[in-house]
Design an enzyme around this catalytic site. Structure first.
Site, PDB file in Angstrom:
ATOM      1  N   THR A  28      66.038 -36.903  14.533  1.00 23.55           N
ATOM      2  CA  THR A  28      66.473 -37.733  13.247  1.00 23.55           C
ATOM      3  C   THR A  28      67.953 -38.078  13.398  1.00 23.55           C
ATOM      4  O   THR A  28      68.841 -37.031  13.553  1.00 23.55           O
ATOM      5  CB  THR A  28      65.857 -37.184  11.832  1.00 23.55           C
ATOM      6  OG1 THR A  28      64.622 -37.260  11.632  1.00 23.55           O
ATOM      7  CG2 THR A  28      66.707 -38.298  10.828  1.00 23.55           C
ATOM      8  N   GLY A  84      69.914 -34.630  16.788  1.00 23.78           N
ATOM      9  CA  GLY A  84      71.302 -34.423  16.643  1.00 23.78           C
ATOM     10  C   GLY A  84      71.772 -33.374  15.767  1.00 23.78           C
ATOM     11  O   GLY A  84      71.076 -32.277  15.694  1.00 23.78           O
ATOM     12  N   ALA A  85      73.119 -33.357  15.463  1.00 27.78           N
ATOM     13  CA  ALA A  85      73.532 -32.105  14.640  1.00 27.78           C
ATOM     14  C   ALA A  85      74.782 -32.828  14.232  1.00 27.78           C
ATOM     15  O   ALA A  85      75.677 -33.407  14.318  1.00 27.78           O
ATOM     16  CB  ALA A  85      73.977 -31.047  15.342  1.00 27.78           C
ATOM     17  N   GLY A  98      72.328 -33.293   7.841  1.00 31.40           N
ATOM     18  CA  GLY A  98      73.083 -34.223   7.172  1.00 31.40           C
ATOM     19  C   GLY A  98      72.420 -35.720   6.643  1.00 31.40           C
ATOM     20  O   GLY A  98      72.568 -36.123   5.889  1.00 31.40           O
ATOM     21  N   GLU A 105      62.714 -31.230  11.313  1.00 32.53           N
ATOM     22  CA  GLU A 105      63.576 -30.967  12.550  1.00 32.53           C
ATOM     23  C   GLU A 105      63.252 -29.373  13.122  1.00 32.53           C
ATOM     24  O   GLU A 105      63.162 -29.297  14.198  1.00 32.53           O
ATOM     25  CB  GLU A 105      64.799 -31.400  12.185  1.00 32.53           C
ATOM     26  CG  GLU A 105      64.887 -32.784  12.243  1.00 32.53           C
ATOM     27  CD  GLU A 105      66.344 -33.128  11.845  1.00 32.53           C
ATOM     28  OE1 GLU A 105      67.232 -32.369  11.194  1.00 32.53           O
ATOM     29  OE2 GLU A 105      66.834 -34.373  12.373  1.00 32.53           O
ATOM     30  N   LYS A 123      81.644 -33.584  16.335  1.00 32.07           N
ATOM     31  CA  LYS A 123      80.685 -32.727  15.737  1.00 32.07           C
ATOM     32  C   LYS A 123      80.894 -31.226  16.443  1.00 32.07           C
ATOM     33  O   LYS A 123      80.385 -30.001  15.951  1.00 32.07           O
ATOM     34  CB  LYS A 123      79.128 -32.976  16.044  1.00 32.07           C
ATOM     35  CG  LYS A 123      78.524 -34.454  15.781  1.00 32.07           C
ATOM     36  CD  LYS A 123      78.884 -34.659  14.432  1.00 32.07           C
ATOM     37  CE  LYS A 123      78.003 -35.986  14.051  1.00 32.07           C
ATOM     38  NZ  LYS A 123      76.932 -36.062  14.394  1.00 32.07           N
TER      39      LYS A 123
HETATM   40  O1  DER Z   1      69.789 -34.702   9.586  1.00 30.88           O
HETATM   41  C1  DER Z   1      70.117 -34.278  10.897  1.00 30.88           C
HETATM   42  O2  DER Z   1      69.961 -33.166  11.104  1.00 30.88           O
HETATM   43  C2  DER Z   1      70.574 -35.281  11.839  1.00 30.88           C
HETATM   44  O3  DER Z   1      70.292 -34.689  13.147  1.00 30.88           O
HETATM   45  C3  DER Z   1      72.118 -35.320  11.699  1.00 30.88           C
HETATM   46  O4  DER Z   1      72.348 -34.155  11.270  1.00 30.88           O
HETATM   47  C4  DER Z   1      72.759 -36.095  12.753  1.00 30.88           C
HETATM   48  O5  DER Z   1      72.792 -37.170  12.678  1.00 30.88           O
HETATM   49  P1  DER Z   1      73.782 -38.209  13.210  1.00 30.88           P
HETATM   50  O6  DER Z   1      73.371 -38.101  14.556  1.00 30.88           O
HETATM   51  O7  DER Z   1      73.650 -39.491  12.762  1.00 30.88           O
HETATM   52  O8  DER Z   1      75.290 -37.934  13.186  1.00 30.88           O
END
Ligand code: DER
Length: 224
Positions: A28, A84-85, A98, A105, A123
């Site tokens: 996500t 993502g992270a 986030g 996830e 990040k």
């Molecule tokens: O919610 C999550 O864990 C998403 O992976 C987030 O942390 C990363 O979102 P981004 O790629 O929009 O920064």
């Protein structure tokens, strides 16, 4: 923007690890958005056949947009999950959540045979914890969970929604408490300790499961 091109570079690069016949964990967020897009394009252009297990309504809708067949963890193991992270440290520990999607996830990412994280350079951190740790909580337990988190030294706030009055409600119907710790000495211990608090559903610290970290830059990618 530069930021978007680096996210796109990371997402597209991760899609190169997708092989015909794979079952994929679909993460996500705005970076994984590009991964899902590229998987859809490879299906259309190369005829590869894959299935996806979404980690949120967002990734479910994106999978539908790109005609990626959906399956579930009940029916299939996961060959590769890409996600993502919000932060990644040098030991490949993460803060996620986030996007308030970290509960599903973590289920998907931890179940996958291979777990690839895609980020832009912003990040990558030396130590986790500048970003508050998202903690998904059963709504009726919020007050006592906040008390427990504060006893652990965190400053807490219930995450409020932007396009809805009141708190963010997760895909599982819960609240998210953002817990800011002054420092996180051991991500492994904190991940376990947080989930031991009654009322906590899942926290956004991910440890010991990441196989690759692909960092997008404005003109390409690098692997940590
Ligand atoms: O919610 C999550 O864990 C998403 O992976 C987030 O942390 C990363 O979102 P981004 O790629 O929009 O920064």
């Amino acid at each position: 923007s530069k930021n978007d091109s680096s996210k796109k570079n990371a997402g597209y690069k991760a899609a190169e690890y997708v092989e015909d016949g794979m079952v994929l964990g679909l993460g996500t967020g705005s970076t994984t958005h590009y991964f899902i897009e590229k998987v859809g394009m490879r299906m259309a252009e190369e005829g590869i056949k894959v299935k996806g297990i979404p980690t949120s309504f967002q990734s479910l809708l994106l999978a539908k947009k790109w005609n990626i067949p959906i399956t579930t963890l009940e029916e299939n193991d996961i060959d590769l999950s890409v996600d993502g992270a919000d932060e990644v440290d040098s030991d490949f520990n993460l803060i996620k959540g986030g996007g308030a999607a970290h509960t599903k996830e973590k289920i998907v990412d931890y179940a996958a045979k291979e777990f690839i994280v895609i980020v832009d350079e912003s990040k990558v951190v030396g130590k986790l914890g500048t970003f508050p740790v998202p903690v998904e909580v059963i709504p009726d337990a919020s007050r006592v969970v906040i008390q427990a988190l504060e006893d652990m030294g965190a400053e807490c706030e219930i995450r409020m929604a932007q396009r809805k009055d009141g708190p963010v409600i997760t895909d599982n119907g819960n609240f998210v408490i953002d817990a800011k710790f002054s420092e996180i000495a051991s991500p492994q211990h904190l991940e376990i300790d947080l989930n031991s608090i009654p009322g906590v559903v899942e926290n956004g610290i991910f440890t010991q499961m990441v196989d690759r970290v692909i960092v997008g830059t404005s003109d390409g990618t690098k692997e940590l």
